[in-house]
Motif scaffolding. Structure first.
Motif, PDB file in Angstrom:
ATOM      1  N   GLU A  48       0.850  -1.197   0.000  1.00 32.75           N
ATOM      2  CA  GLU A  48       0.000   0.000   0.000  1.00 32.75           C
ATOM      3  C   GLU A  48       0.877   1.236   0.000  1.00 32.75           C
ATOM      4  OE1 GLU A  48      -1.890   3.436   1.909  1.00 32.75           O
ATOM      5  OE2 GLU A  48      -0.404   2.180   2.880  1.00 32.75           O
ATOM      6  N   ARG A  74       0.751   5.783  -0.646  1.00 38.16           N
ATOM      7  CA  ARG A  74      -0.042   7.010  -0.763  1.00 38.16           C
ATOM      8  C   ARG A  74       0.718   7.981  -1.657  1.00 38.16           C
ATOM      9  NH1 ARG A  74      -2.372  10.793   4.111  1.00 38.16           N
ATOM     10  NH2 ARG A  74      -3.435  12.263   2.742  1.00 38.16           N
ATOM     11  N   GLY A  99      -2.615  10.416  -7.598  1.00 33.73           N
ATOM     12  CA  GLY A  99      -3.132   9.069  -7.378  1.00 33.73           C
ATOM     13  C   GLY A  99      -3.257   8.243  -8.642  1.00 33.73           C
ATOM     14  N   ARG A 128      -7.962   1.257  -5.228  1.00 34.89           N
ATOM     15  CA  ARG A 128      -7.629   2.630  -4.902  1.00 34.89           C
ATOM     16  C   ARG A 128      -8.605   3.130  -3.850  1.00 34.89           C
ATOM     17  NH1 ARG A 128      -8.964   5.419 -10.550  1.00 34.89           N
ATOM     18  NH2 ARG A 128     -11.001   4.520 -10.832  1.00 34.89           N
ATOM     19  N   GLN A 149      -7.651   9.918  -0.720  1.00 38.03           N
ATOM     20  CA  GLN A 149      -6.328  10.407  -0.326  1.00 38.03           C
ATOM     21  C   GLN A 149      -5.232   9.817  -1.203  1.00 38.03           C
ATOM     22  OE1 GLN A 149      -6.246   9.558   3.911  1.00 38.03           O
ATOM     23  NE2 GLN A 149      -7.088  11.588   4.356  1.00 38.03           N
ATOM     24  N   ASP A 150      -5.584   9.497  -2.459  1.00 37.58           N
ATOM     25  CA  ASP A 150      -4.612   9.014  -3.442  1.00 37.58           C
ATOM     26  C   ASP A 150      -3.847   7.785  -2.985  1.00 37.58           C
ATOM     27  OD1 ASP A 150      -5.144  10.983  -5.462  1.00 37.58           O
ATOM     28  OD2 ASP A 150      -4.116  12.451  -4.207  1.00 37.58           O
ATOM     29  N   ARG A 151      -4.555   6.837  -2.364  1.00 36.88           N
ATOM     30  CA  ARG A 151      -3.946   5.592  -1.900  1.00 36.88           C
ATOM     31  C   ARG A 151      -4.152   4.481  -2.932  1.00 36.88           C
ATOM     32  NH1 ARG A 151      -2.872   5.896   3.682  1.00 36.88           N
ATOM     33  NH2 ARG A 151      -3.913   7.672   4.624  1.00 36.88           N
TER      34      ARG A 151
END
Length: 86
Positions: free
Chosen positions: A8, A10, A16, A39, A42-44
């Motif tokens: 994972e 960010r 993202g 996805r 928070q652009d993870r």
């Protein structure tokens, strides 16, 4: 035995989609039995791979993306399945 690897990361705010494309482009050799990419806000980006291997086997993993793409180092976890209680 099956083992699942989770990766994972960010992305830097607003990048993202770039991180998602980067993660999808990473090839693992040999390839896993199964691979899923997710996805989140928070652009993870999350990638889960499943392997027919022992828990402590040496397996290919996604590398860390370039520092300009992520806001922190990628996190990695390893899991083993747990049978459902009967």
């Amino acid at each position: 035995m099956t083992v699942a690897l989770m990766w994972e990361a960010r992305a830097v705010t607003g990048r993202g989609e770039e991180l998602l494309a980067w993660a999808r482009a990473q090839e693992l050799t040999p390839g896993p039995m199964r691979r899923e990419t997710f996805r989140a806000p928070q652009d993870r980006v999350l990638v889960i791979t499943w392997w027919d291997a022992d828990y402590d086997a040496v397996l290919p993993e996604l590398p860390d993306p370039g520092g300009e793409l992520v806001s922190r180092a990628a996190h990695r976890w390893r899991f083993e399945p747990v049978p459902d209680p009967t």
